[in-house]
Motif scaffolding. Structure first.
Motif, mmCIF file in Angstrom:
data_model
loop_
_atom_site.group_PDB
_atom_site.id
_atom_site.type_symbol
_atom_site.label_atom_id
_atom_site.label_comp_id
_atom_site.label_asym_id
_atom_site.label_seq_id
_atom_site.Cartn_x
_atom_site.Cartn_y
_atom_site.Cartn_z
ATOM 1 N N ASN A 22 59.092 48.701 14.072
ATOM 2 C CA ASN A 22 59.734 49.933 13.614
ATOM 3 C C ASN A 22 60.255 49.772 12.188
ATOM 4 O O ASN A 22 60.073 50.665 11.358
ATOM 5 N N GLN A 23 60.871 48.644 11.895
ATOM 6 C CA GLN A 23 61.383 48.391 10.537
ATOM 7 C C GLN A 23 60.259 48.340 9.515
ATOM 8 O O GLN A 23 60.441 48.735 8.368
ATOM 9 N N ASN A 25 57.372 49.931 9.781
ATOM 10 C CA ASN A 25 56.503 51.102 9.945
ATOM 11 C C ASN A 25 55.133 50.722 10.491
ATOM 12 O O ASN A 25 54.112 51.300 10.123
ATOM 13 N N THR A 27 53.347 51.223 13.310
ATOM 14 C CA THR A 27 53.338 52.065 14.504
ATOM 15 C C THR A 27 52.463 51.503 15.614
ATOM 16 O O THR A 27 52.850 51.540 16.785
ATOM 17 N N CYS A 59 56.403 58.812 20.772
ATOM 18 C CA CYS A 59 56.760 58.948 19.354
ATOM 19 C C CYS A 59 55.709 58.303 18.457
ATOM 20 O O CYS A 59 55.363 58.848 17.406
ATOM 21 N N ARG A 64 56.401 60.797 15.443
ATOM 22 C CA ARG A 64 57.801 61.231 15.372
ATOM 23 C C ARG A 64 58.674 60.030 15.044
ATOM 24 O O ARG A 64 59.366 59.476 15.885
ATOM 25 N N ASN A 65 58.673 59.628 13.777
ATOM 26 C CA ASN A 65 59.325 58.388 13.346
ATOM 27 C C ASN A 65 60.844 58.418 13.439
ATOM 28 O O ASN A 65 61.464 57.392 13.734
ATOM 29 N N ASP A 66 61.473 59.560 13.174
ATOM 30 C CA ASP A 66 62.930 59.628 13.275
ATOM 31 C C ASP A 66 63.378 59.417 14.719
ATOM 32 O O ASP A 66 64.318 58.660 14.985
ATOM 33 N N GLU A 67 62.715 60.079 15.633
ATOM 34 C CA GLU A 67 63.044 59.920 17.044
ATOM 35 C C GLU A 67 62.702 58.508 17.516
ATOM 36 O O GLU A 67 63.425 57.925 18.323
ATOM 37 N N SER A 69 62.916 55.732 15.799
ATOM 38 C CA SER A 69 64.010 54.847 15.380
ATOM 39 C C SER A 69 65.231 54.997 16.279
ATOM 40 O O SER A 69 65.894 54.005 16.601
ATOM 41 N N GLU A 70 65.511 56.215 16.710
ATOM 42 C CA GLU A 70 66.654 56.442 17.603
ATOM 43 C C GLU A 70 66.438 55.752 18.946
ATOM 44 O O GLU A 70 67.355 55.133 19.489
#
Length: 98
Positions: A22-23, A25, A27, A59, A64-67, A69-70
């Protein structure tokens, strides 16, 4: 119990790999490790971790990268909660429980 102790380090590895992916990118790496996390979590009835892994898969495939990360940020707390519950139910080796 032996099987659980054998696979707990794998769970931690998948979690670490998802966080790193995730850090960076990465995917596809996050997706691959989320699939493994989901499978092992399902094997031991860790339904909240399985659900998070499924969310991460979605995701990743939908961008859906923002979600993403959450969800990734939620994994360590859920893992610790599950680990505590497992250690109350099963006599786990102290080396296995971090």
């Amino acid at each position: 119990i032996d099987m659980l102790q054998t696979h707990l380090p794998s769970l931690e590895g998948y979690i670490d790999n998802i966080q790193t992916a995730n850090q960076n990118n990465a995917t596809q790496d996050a997706l691959n490790n989320a699939q493994e996390l989901k499978n092992v979590s399902d094997m031991f009835g860790l339904n909240d971790l399985k659900g998070l892994a499924e969310g991460i898969e979605t995701c990743c495939t939908e961008g859906r990268n923002d979600e993403l990360s959450e969800l990734v940020a939620q994994i360590p707390a859920h893992y610790q909660t599950n680990l505590k519950a497992l250690s109350k139910r099963y006599p786990l080796d102290a080396k296995t429980v971090h």
